[in-house]
Design a protein around this motif. Structure first.
Motif, PDB file in Angstrom:
ATOM      1  N   SER A   1       0.831  -1.205   0.000  1.00 25.60           N
ATOM      2  CA  SER A   1       0.000   0.000   0.000  1.00 25.60           C
ATOM      3  C   SER A   1       0.865   1.255   0.000  1.00 25.60           C
ATOM      4  O   SER A   1       1.926   1.285   0.635  1.00 25.60           O
ATOM      5  CB  SER A   1      -0.899   0.035   1.245  1.00 25.60           C
ATOM      6  OG  SER A   1      -1.465   1.337   1.416  1.00 25.60           O
ATOM      7  N   GLU A   2       0.368   2.284  -0.651  1.00 24.98           N
ATOM      8  CA  GLU A   2       1.056   3.574  -0.692  1.00 24.98           C
ATOM      9  C   GLU A   2       1.249   4.122   0.719  1.00 24.98           C
ATOM     10  O   GLU A   2       2.183   4.865   0.996  1.00 24.98           O
ATOM     11  CB  GLU A   2       0.218   4.563  -1.519  1.00 24.98           C
ATOM     12  CG  GLU A   2       0.806   5.942  -1.662  1.00 24.98           C
ATOM     13  CD  GLU A   2      -0.220   6.948  -2.152  1.00 24.98           C
ATOM     14  OE1 GLU A   2       0.061   7.577  -3.175  1.00 24.98           O
ATOM     15  OE2 GLU A   2      -1.270   7.108  -1.521  1.00 24.98           O
ATOM     16  N   GLU A   3       0.359   3.734   1.627  1.00 24.42           N
ATOM     17  CA  GLU A   3       0.377   4.302   2.985  1.00 24.42           C
ATOM     18  C   GLU A   3       1.186   3.471   3.982  1.00 24.42           C
ATOM     19  O   GLU A   3       1.259   3.821   5.166  1.00 24.42           O
ATOM     20  CB  GLU A   3      -1.061   4.457   3.493  1.00 24.42           C
ATOM     21  CG  GLU A   3      -1.911   5.425   2.703  1.00 24.42           C
ATOM     22  CD  GLU A   3      -1.337   6.847   2.643  1.00 24.42           C
ATOM     23  OE1 GLU A   3      -1.538   7.532   1.613  1.00 24.42           O
ATOM     24  OE2 GLU A   3      -0.633   7.236   3.601  1.00 24.42           O
TER      25      GLU A   3
ATOM     26  N   PHE B   1      -2.182  -1.080  -3.806  1.00 23.15           N
ATOM     27  CA  PHE B   1      -3.209  -0.056  -3.877  1.00 23.15           C
ATOM     28  C   PHE B   1      -2.821   1.272  -3.275  1.00 23.15           C
ATOM     29  O   PHE B   1      -1.966   1.356  -2.387  1.00 23.15           O
ATOM     30  CB  PHE B   1      -4.508  -0.555  -3.243  1.00 23.15           C
ATOM     31  CG  PHE B   1      -4.344  -1.213  -1.903  1.00 23.15           C
ATOM     32  CD1 PHE B   1      -4.320  -0.466  -0.746  1.00 23.15           C
ATOM     33  CD2 PHE B   1      -4.229  -2.590  -1.817  1.00 23.15           C
ATOM     34  CE1 PHE B   1      -4.162  -1.068   0.496  1.00 23.15           C
ATOM     35  CE2 PHE B   1      -4.081  -3.221  -0.573  1.00 23.15           C
ATOM     36  CZ  PHE B   1      -4.046  -2.453   0.583  1.00 23.15           C
ATOM     37  N   ASP B   2      -3.435   2.313  -3.829  1.00 25.61           N
ATOM     38  CA  ASP B   2      -3.421   3.668  -3.274  1.00 25.61           C
ATOM     39  C   ASP B   2      -4.796   3.821  -2.652  1.00 25.61           C
ATOM     40  O   ASP B   2      -5.770   4.081  -3.358  1.00 25.61           O
ATOM     41  CB  ASP B   2      -3.193   4.670  -4.413  1.00 25.61           C
ATOM     42  CG  ASP B   2      -3.284   6.124  -3.959  1.00 25.61           C
ATOM     43  OD1 ASP B   2      -3.061   7.015  -4.812  1.00 25.61           O
ATOM     44  OD2 ASP B   2      -3.578   6.369  -2.777  1.00 25.61           O
ATOM     45  N   PRO B   3      -4.908   3.633  -1.322  1.00 19.49           N
ATOM     46  CA  PRO B   3      -6.247   3.562  -0.715  1.00 19.49           C
ATOM     47  C   PRO B   3      -7.061   4.841  -0.884  1.00 19.49           C
ATOM     48  O   PRO B   3      -8.282   4.776  -1.016  1.00 19.49           O
ATOM     49  CB  PRO B   3      -5.960   3.280   0.752  1.00 19.49           C
ATOM     50  CG  PRO B   3      -4.523   3.598   0.982  1.00 19.49           C
ATOM     51  CD  PRO B   3      -3.837   3.480  -0.343  1.00 19.49           C
ATOM     52  N   LEU B   4      -6.381   6.008  -0.887  1.00 23.80           N
ATOM     53  CA  LEU B   4      -7.099   7.260  -1.113  1.00 23.80           C
ATOM     54  C   LEU B   4      -6.248   8.163  -1.981  1.00 23.80           C
ATOM     55  O   LEU B   4      -5.199   8.643  -1.550  1.00 23.80           O
ATOM     56  CB  LEU B   4      -7.438   7.958   0.203  1.00 23.80           C
ATOM     57  CG  LEU B   4      -8.557   8.996   0.058  1.00 23.80           C
ATOM     58  CD1 LEU B   4      -9.923   8.302  -0.024  1.00 23.80           C
ATOM     59  CD2 LEU B   4      -8.546  10.008   1.188  1.00 23.80           C
ATOM     60  N   ASP B   5      -6.704   8.348  -3.200  1.00 22.58           N
ATOM     61  CA  ASP B   5      -5.981   9.204  -4.141  1.00 22.58           C
ATOM     62  C   ASP B   5      -6.646  10.569  -4.216  1.00 22.58           C
ATOM     63  O   ASP B   5      -7.863  10.666  -4.173  1.00 22.58           O
ATOM     64  CB  ASP B   5      -5.970   8.563  -5.534  1.00 22.58           C
ATOM     65  CG  ASP B   5      -5.235   9.427  -6.535  1.00 22.58           C
ATOM     66  OD1 ASP B   5      -5.891   9.981  -7.446  1.00 22.58           O
ATOM     67  OD2 ASP B   5      -4.020   9.642  -6.346  1.00 22.58           O
ATOM     68  N   GLY B   6      -5.801  11.621  -4.299  1.00 25.74           N
ATOM     69  CA  GLY B   6      -6.350  12.971  -4.315  1.00 25.74           C
ATOM     70  C   GLY B   6      -6.577  13.485  -2.906  1.00 25.74           C
ATOM     71  O   GLY B   6      -7.428  14.329  -2.658  1.00 25.74           O
ATOM     72  N   SER B   7      -5.760  12.983  -1.958  1.00 24.09           N
ATOM     73  CA  SER B   7      -5.985  13.292  -0.537  1.00 24.09           C
ATOM     74  C   SER B   7      -6.082  14.784  -0.253  1.00 24.09           C
ATOM     75  O   SER B   7      -6.819  15.201   0.638  1.00 24.09           O
ATOM     76  CB  SER B   7      -4.843  12.722   0.312  1.00 24.09           C
ATOM     77  OG  SER B   7      -4.666  11.379   0.021  1.00 24.09           O
TER      78      SER B   7
ATOM     79  N   LEU C   1       4.330  11.044  -8.756  1.00 21.73           N
ATOM     80  CA  LEU C   1       3.388   9.928  -8.618  1.00 21.73           C
ATOM     81  C   LEU C   1       4.105   8.583  -8.535  1.00 21.73           C
ATOM     82  O   LEU C   1       5.204   8.417  -9.059  1.00 21.73           O
ATOM     83  CB  LEU C   1       2.379   9.976  -9.765  1.00 21.73           C
ATOM     84  CG  LEU C   1       1.573  11.283  -9.781  1.00 21.73           C
ATOM     85  CD1 LEU C   1       0.698  11.374 -11.008  1.00 21.73           C
ATOM     86  CD2 LEU C   1       0.730  11.426  -8.512  1.00 21.73           C
ATOM     87  N   ARG C   2       3.471   7.629  -7.861  1.00 18.59           N
ATOM     88  CA  ARG C   2       4.095   6.346  -7.540  1.00 18.59           C
ATOM     89  C   ARG C   2       3.901   5.323  -8.657  1.00 18.59           C
ATOM     90  O   ARG C   2       2.771   5.113  -9.109  1.00 18.59           O
ATOM     91  CB  ARG C   2       3.493   5.764  -6.249  1.00 18.59           C
ATOM     92  CG  ARG C   2       4.009   6.277  -4.922  1.00 18.59           C
ATOM     93  CD  ARG C   2       3.925   7.710  -4.619  1.00 18.59           C
ATOM     94  NE  ARG C   2       2.610   8.317  -4.677  1.00 18.59           N
ATOM     95  CZ  ARG C   2       2.257   9.324  -3.851  1.00 18.59           C
ATOM     96  NH1 ARG C   2       3.068   9.709  -2.895  1.00 18.59           N
ATOM     97  NH2 ARG C   2       1.087   9.901  -3.985  1.00 18.59           N
ATOM     98  N   LEU C   3       4.955   4.635  -9.083  1.00 19.74           N
ATOM     99  CA  LEU C   3       4.886   3.671 -10.186  1.00 19.74           C
ATOM    100  C   LEU C   3       3.905   2.539  -9.890  1.00 19.74           C
ATOM    101  O   LEU C   3       3.015   2.235 -10.706  1.00 19.74           O
ATOM    102  CB  LEU C   3       6.267   3.069 -10.458  1.00 19.74           C
ATOM    103  CG  LEU C   3       6.327   1.953 -11.512  1.00 19.74           C
ATOM    104  CD1 LEU C   3       5.888   2.455 -12.886  1.00 19.74           C
ATOM    105  CD2 LEU C   3       7.736   1.352 -11.567  1.00 19.74           C
TER     106      LEU C   3
ATOM    107  N   TYR D   1       1.493   2.037  -7.477  1.00 19.63           N
ATOM    108  CA  TYR D   1       0.111   2.242  -7.015  1.00 19.63           C
ATOM    109  C   TYR D   1      -0.685   3.193  -7.892  1.00 19.63           C
ATOM    110  O   TYR D   1      -1.923   3.224  -7.789  1.00 19.63           O
ATOM    111  CB  TYR D   1       0.129   2.833  -5.597  1.00 19.63           C
ATOM    112  CG  TYR D   1       1.114   2.195  -4.673  1.00 19.63           C
ATOM    113  CD1 TYR D   1       2.269   2.856  -4.289  1.00 19.63           C
ATOM    114  CD2 TYR D   1       0.898   0.903  -4.215  1.00 19.63           C
ATOM    115  CE1 TYR D   1       3.185   2.260  -3.456  1.00 19.63           C
ATOM    116  CE2 TYR D   1       1.823   0.289  -3.384  1.00 19.63           C
ATOM    117  CZ  TYR D   1       2.958   0.984  -3.010  1.00 19.63           C
ATOM    118  OH  TYR D   1       3.867   0.370  -2.186  1.00 19.63           O
ATOM    119  N   GLU D   2      -0.007   3.996  -8.669  1.00 15.63           N
ATOM    120  CA  GLU D   2      -0.697   5.017  -9.476  1.00 15.63           C
ATOM    121  C   GLU D   2      -0.376   4.851 -10.974  1.00 15.63           C
ATOM    122  O   GLU D   2      -1.263   4.609 -11.777  1.00 15.63           O
ATOM    123  CB  GLU D   2      -0.321   6.419  -8.983  1.00 15.63           C
ATOM    124  CG  GLU D   2      -0.833   6.704  -7.564  1.00 15.63           C
ATOM    125  CD  GLU D   2      -0.201   7.927  -6.912  1.00 15.63           C
ATOM    126  OE1 GLU D   2      -0.924   8.646  -6.193  1.00 15.63           O
ATOM    127  OE2 GLU D   2       1.024   8.164  -7.099  1.00 15.63           O
ATOM    128  N   ALA D   3       0.911   4.934 -11.349  1.00 14.21           N
ATOM    129  CA  ALA D   3       1.254   4.947 -12.781  1.00 14.21           C
ATOM    130  C   ALA D   3       0.929   3.620 -13.474  1.00 14.21           C
ATOM    131  O   ALA D   3       0.287   3.614 -14.530  1.00 14.21           O
ATOM    132  CB  ALA D   3       2.733   5.296 -12.949  1.00 14.21           C
TER     133      ALA D   3
END
Ligand SMILES: O=P(O)(O)OC[C@H]1O[C@](O)(COP(=O)(O)O)[C@@H](O)[C@@H]1O
Ligand SMILES: [Mg+2]
Ligand SMILES: [Mg+2]
Length: 336
Positions: free
Chosen positions: A91-93, A113-119, A275-277, A279-281
């Motif tokens: 997780s990103e977190e 996963f990125d549990p919450l994007d756009g925090s 941005l993270r490869l 969890y996001e990209a």
């Protein structure tokens, strides 16, 4: 009036005839859906249940965490730990890999996963989301870092959920991209956006202009030309958007085309990007390419990158194919 198709029905149909399909993937996706329904409800409740605002902690990325970053992460981990479909998570977190509890059955997939994007938008009542990526892992073996550090091209599934005016899940399993809207009343996702496609050309770009002085020349050139509009070399008007939620930017591009850039910039020379490869990209690249778009660092296809670290960052340029190709060409010209 055609019958509405639920997400579960859609996935079962897609998996039918897949060699070796055991139903485990469908059930894993169901667990992710359950977690996202819970997060959707909490995001909607907001201050009524005291989940907005900062937590007094920082994540491995050095960012101040929002309460909902932590709560969403706990909901994902809890929903995915016990049902025997996963061998491990990232997780990103969370700094380290997340193990499946010893007393829980193990499965053949890995979830990132990125549990919450756009925090940064959560306290502003703007659209946020959850992003996920699924990889296959050897049966039952305790995975280690090499099992997670795989190219985006090896993903078996990627998706994101938007928590906006509607809650919408966008998903690919490598057979195109489909969107499903959550009917809050019955708690079911229904197919509302079949076979989403990104037009190859567009006239809308998204970038955080406040970083302009730190950009490399090819990105400066591309954005300058867009801003010059009909008077410039592009000879057409370009509109601009910046929502500061990757999920919302990608959904807009899936809906009407466009180009999104979070390029390398010298603001923090040590960091390859924002941005993270993993969890996001990578998940967004799989979705965008499956919808006919393209996704690059400006120099390299995102899904071809050999990951080195689980939390590594990358420059990200994605969207309408011809615009991504133009930015890649500008980078190549600069090198020659
Ligand atoms: O603050 P900036 O520079 O506008 O960056 C916005 C970007 O950061 C992000 O919020 C990073 O994601 P997280 O919220 O998951 O940390 C992206 O969703 C968004 O595209
Ligand atoms: Mg994010
Ligand atoms: Mg996040």
């Amino acid at each position: 009036m055609t019958a509405k198709v639920t997400l579960t029905q859609f996935i079962i149909e897609q998996q039918r005839g897949m060699p070796g399909a055991s139903g485990s993937f469908t059930l894993l996706l169901n667990d992710i859906v359950t977690a996202c329904k819970k997060i959707s409800h909490l995001v909607n409740q907001g201050d009524l249940v005291g989940v907005l605002g900062n937590a007094d902690s920082e994540n491995v990325q050095g960012e101040v965490q929002k309460k909902l970053d932590i709560i969403s992460n706990e909901i994902m981990v809890d929903a995915l730990s016990w049902n025997g479909h996963l061998a491990g998570m990232a997780s990103e977190e969370v700094d380290d890999l997340i193990k499946i509890p010893d007393q829980a059955p193990k499965g053949k997939y890995l979830a990132l996963f990125d549990p919450l994007d756009g925090s940064s938008n959560i306290d502003l009542n703007l659209t946020v989301g959850t992003i996920f990526s699924i990889l296959r892992c050897g049966d039952g073996a305790e995975p280690d870092m090499v099992d997670f550090l795989r190219k985006g091209a090896e993903q078996v599934c990627a998706g994101f959920v938007l928590y906006g005016p509607s809650t919408i899940m966008v998903l690919t399993t490598g057979q195109g991209v489909n969107g499903f809207t959550l009917d809050q009343e019955v708690g079911e996702f229904y197919l509302t956006h079949p076979d989403m496609k990104i037009p190859a050309d567009c006239s809308e770009f998204a970038i955080n202009m406040s970083n302009q002085r730190f950009w490399e020349a090819p990105v400066k050139r591309y954005v300058d030309e867009c801003v010059q509009g009909t008077e410039g070399p592009r000879g057409k008007y370009f509109n601009m958007r910046w929502i500061a939620s990757l999920v919302a930017e990608v959904y807009r591009i899936l809906t009407r085309g466009g180009i999104f850039m979070y390029p390398y910039d010298s603001k923090d020379p040590a960091s390859a990007g924002r941005l993270r490869l993993m969890y996001e990209a990578n998940p967004m690249a799989f979705i965008v390419e499956q919808a006919g778009g393209a996704c690059s660092t400006g120099r390299e296809r995102i899904m071809d990158i050999e990951p080195e670290e689980i939390h590594q960052r990358v420059p990200l340029v994605l969207g309408s194919k011809h615009e991504v190709e133009r930015i890649v060409a500008y980078h190549r010209e600069q090198q020659s």
